[in-house]
Design a protein around this motif. Structure first.
Motif, mmCIF file in Angstrom:
data_model
loop_
_atom_site.group_PDB
_atom_site.id
_atom_site.type_symbol
_atom_site.label_atom_id
_atom_site.label_comp_id
_atom_site.label_asym_id
_atom_site.label_seq_id
_atom_site.Cartn_x
_atom_site.Cartn_y
_atom_site.Cartn_z
ATOM 1 N N PHE A 94 48.603 22.280 96.144
ATOM 2 C CA PHE A 94 47.641 23.326 95.812
ATOM 3 C C PHE A 94 46.332 23.123 96.569
ATOM 4 O O PHE A 94 45.781 24.063 97.160
ATOM 5 C CB PHE A 94 47.389 23.324 94.303
ATOM 6 C CG PHE A 94 46.368 24.333 93.856
ATOM 7 C CD1 PHE A 94 46.733 25.655 93.657
ATOM 8 C CD2 PHE A 94 45.049 23.967 93.635
ATOM 9 C CE1 PHE A 94 45.791 26.588 93.248
ATOM 10 C CE2 PHE A 94 44.105 24.883 93.225
ATOM 11 C CZ PHE A 94 44.480 26.208 93.028
ATOM 12 N N VAL A 98 44.892 25.723 99.397
ATOM 13 C CA VAL A 98 43.665 26.446 99.054
ATOM 14 C C VAL A 98 42.546 26.123 100.034
ATOM 15 O O VAL A 98 41.846 27.015 100.533
ATOM 16 C CB VAL A 98 43.244 26.124 97.606
ATOM 17 C CG1 VAL A 98 41.841 26.638 97.321
ATOM 18 C CG2 VAL A 98 44.234 26.735 96.623
ATOM 19 N N SER A 99 42.335 24.847 100.319
ATOM 20 C CA SER A 99 41.263 24.482 101.245
ATOM 21 C C SER A 99 41.518 25.052 102.637
ATOM 22 O O SER A 99 40.577 25.491 103.319
ATOM 23 C CB SER A 99 41.137 22.962 101.317
ATOM 24 O OG SER A 99 42.328 22.362 101.783
ATOM 25 N N ILE A 101 43.219 27.830 103.319
ATOM 26 C CA ILE A 101 43.007 29.280 103.260
ATOM 27 C C ILE A 101 41.524 29.600 103.299
ATOM 28 O O ILE A 101 41.073 30.513 104.017
ATOM 29 C CB ILE A 101 43.676 29.865 102.007
ATOM 30 C CG1 ILE A 101 45.199 29.803 102.141
ATOM 31 C CG2 ILE A 101 43.230 31.310 101.789
ATOM 32 C CD1 ILE A 101 45.941 30.265 100.914
ATOM 33 N N VAL A 102 40.727 28.850 102.533
ATOM 34 C CA VAL A 102 39.280 29.068 102.552
ATOM 35 C C VAL A 102 38.724 28.861 103.957
ATOM 36 O O VAL A 102 37.898 29.642 104.450
ATOM 37 C CB VAL A 102 38.590 28.131 101.547
ATOM 38 C CG1 VAL A 102 37.071 28.205 101.682
ATOM 39 C CG2 VAL A 102 38.995 28.480 100.121
ATOM 40 N N VAL A 173 36.964 32.501 89.582
ATOM 41 C CA VAL A 173 37.191 31.743 90.813
ATOM 42 C C VAL A 173 35.905 31.095 91.293
ATOM 43 O O VAL A 173 35.924 30.029 91.914
ATOM 44 C CB VAL A 173 37.782 32.667 91.898
ATOM 45 C CG1 VAL A 173 38.015 31.910 93.203
ATOM 46 C CG2 VAL A 173 39.082 33.282 91.405
ATOM 47 N N MET A 184 36.624 22.292 96.292
ATOM 48 C CA MET A 184 37.469 22.876 97.312
ATOM 49 C C MET A 184 36.704 23.843 98.211
ATOM 50 O O MET A 184 37.000 23.964 99.404
ATOM 51 C CB MET A 184 38.656 23.599 96.668
ATOM 52 C CG MET A 184 39.748 22.667 96.197
ATOM 53 S SD MET A 184 40.482 21.791 97.588
ATOM 54 C CE MET A 184 41.316 20.458 96.724
ATOM 55 N N LEU A 273 36.906 27.493 92.433
ATOM 56 C CA LEU A 273 36.717 26.783 93.693
ATOM 57 C C LEU A 273 35.456 25.935 93.697
ATOM 58 O O LEU A 273 35.280 25.106 94.592
ATOM 59 C CB LEU A 273 36.644 27.783 94.852
ATOM 60 C CG LEU A 273 37.906 28.590 95.151
ATOM 61 C CD1 LEU A 273 37.632 29.603 96.264
ATOM 62 C CD2 LEU A 273 39.059 27.682 95.540
ATOM 63 N N THR A 280 44.207 16.704 98.622
ATOM 64 C CA THR A 280 45.077 17.194 99.684
ATOM 65 C C THR A 280 46.049 16.087 100.087
ATOM 66 O O THR A 280 45.847 14.916 99.761
ATOM 67 C CB THR A 280 44.274 17.642 100.915
ATOM 68 O OG1 THR A 280 43.610 16.508 101.487
ATOM 69 C CG2 THR A 280 43.236 18.688 100.529
#
Length: 333
Positions: A94, A98-99, A101-102, A173, A184, A273, A280
């Motif tokens: 996860f 997520v990191s 994608i950001v 979020v 994140m 976030l 990670t």
């Protein structure tokens, strides 16, 4: 009686050059044969190395997963010293996704905008210095980014986190309870800064390869500079921008020291976030490998196998997207 027509012989056909069967079959010169063998051997060697890595990771991962008490894919815990051990990659997967994608959401638009500015808007005197600075950013070691993030970026994130909580906290979020901004979102911003030079440089070179005739034709039809970019430059360089983005994503997925320096790792998944915590794959391997036992290293290798598979899937998806847009590639221009 008419005069009979004289029939003359047709001229003989011109002799055809002899076809060298060796040239048809392949390279004829020794240098060509050597180069062909070296290039073919390099490709085969690359496949062998990739297969060897996959076999090694799979074998060592199977040793650890076979003794895992929990579910390797869904367990929110990493304790390889228990008897029996209990560990899983749910939090790591996860956090990695997520990191990344950001980072991509922030970096790709900015990088493409910088590349377009350098190729179509910036004065000639500014292009060289700006491109040189971007090249320098790509050469900065990740540990330097990590130290900068921990000493400069993190202390200055409170204002941004407070603003996001005030105006977007209702989404959940971006809610913030006032903890340390080692979250994140901070990791994603740092990764975006790190991958920005890679995406910018590749996109800039792609935009420079746009045929001048395409742009001149659009200008002749009365298009503005932005319309030229929208109708001629971006469609031509779309596949190149996708390739550049995948290069940046590959670094974001595997970044280690910068993430380990900035993030406060915990084995739980935060809905916001802005809340500290998470982890990670690369950060977990770097922080736990030194003190891990033989079994613990096998477990870390198992998590590395998952990261290896994710990277292959990302690259495969990028290749599929590019293949669907062959009409925009430079080879078909």
């Amino acid at each position: 009686m008419g005069t009979p027509t004289q029939i003359t012989d047709a001229p003989p056909p011109a002799p055809q050059p002899a076809v060298d069967k060796r040239a048809v079959r392949g390279a004829t010169r020794p240098g060509d044969r050597i180069f062909l063998g070296l290039s073919r051997g390099s490709g085969i060697l690359l496949l062998v190395i990739m297969a060897a890595i996959a076999v090694f990771l799979t074998y060592r991962a199977s040793l650890a997963i076979s003794k895992d008490q929990g579910n390797f894919l869904t367990t929110f815990q990493w304790d390889t010293n228990l008897v029996p051990p209990n560990f899983g990659i749910a939090v790591l997967a996860f956090g990695t996704v997520v990191s990344s994608i950001v980072a991509m959401v922030i970096a790709v638009p900015v990088a493409v905008a910088i590349a377009l500015f350098l190729t179509h808007y910036a004065p000639r005197r500014l292009r060289g210095p700006i491109a040189y600075v971007i090249d320098l950013l790509a050469a900065v070691p990740s540990i330097v980014y990590g130290l900068w993030g921990a000493l400069v970026l993190v202390p200055h994130m409170n204002g941004l986190f407070g603003w996001l909580n005030d105006y977007l906290g209702w989404t959940g979020v971006f809610s913030w309870e006032g903890g340390a901004p080692r979250s994140m979102l901070t990791v994603g911003i740092l990764l975006a800064i790190m991958i920005l030079p890679i995406i910018t440089n590749v996109s800039r070179e792609v935009f420079r390869q746009v045929p001048q005739m395409h742009e001149e034709a659009a200008l002749a039809l009365g298009a503005t500079r932005w319309e030229v970019i929208r109708m001629a430059v971006i469609p031509f360089g779309r596949s190149g921008v996708i390739s550049a983005s995948m290069l940046g994503l590959g670094r974001a997925l595997g970044e280690t020291m910068a993430v380990a320096t900035v993030l406060s790792p915990t084995f739980d998944i935060q809905a916001s976030l802005l809340d500290p915590g998470g982890g990670t794959f690369a950060q977990n391997i770097a922080s736990k490998f030194g003190e891990a036992t033989e079994f613990g290293r096998d477990a870390l290798i198992a998590s590395g196998l998952v990261l290896f598979v994710i990277t292959l899937l990302v690259n495969g998806a990028a290749r599929a997207i590019i293949a669907r847009r062959k009409e925009y590639s430079g080879a078909n221009a």
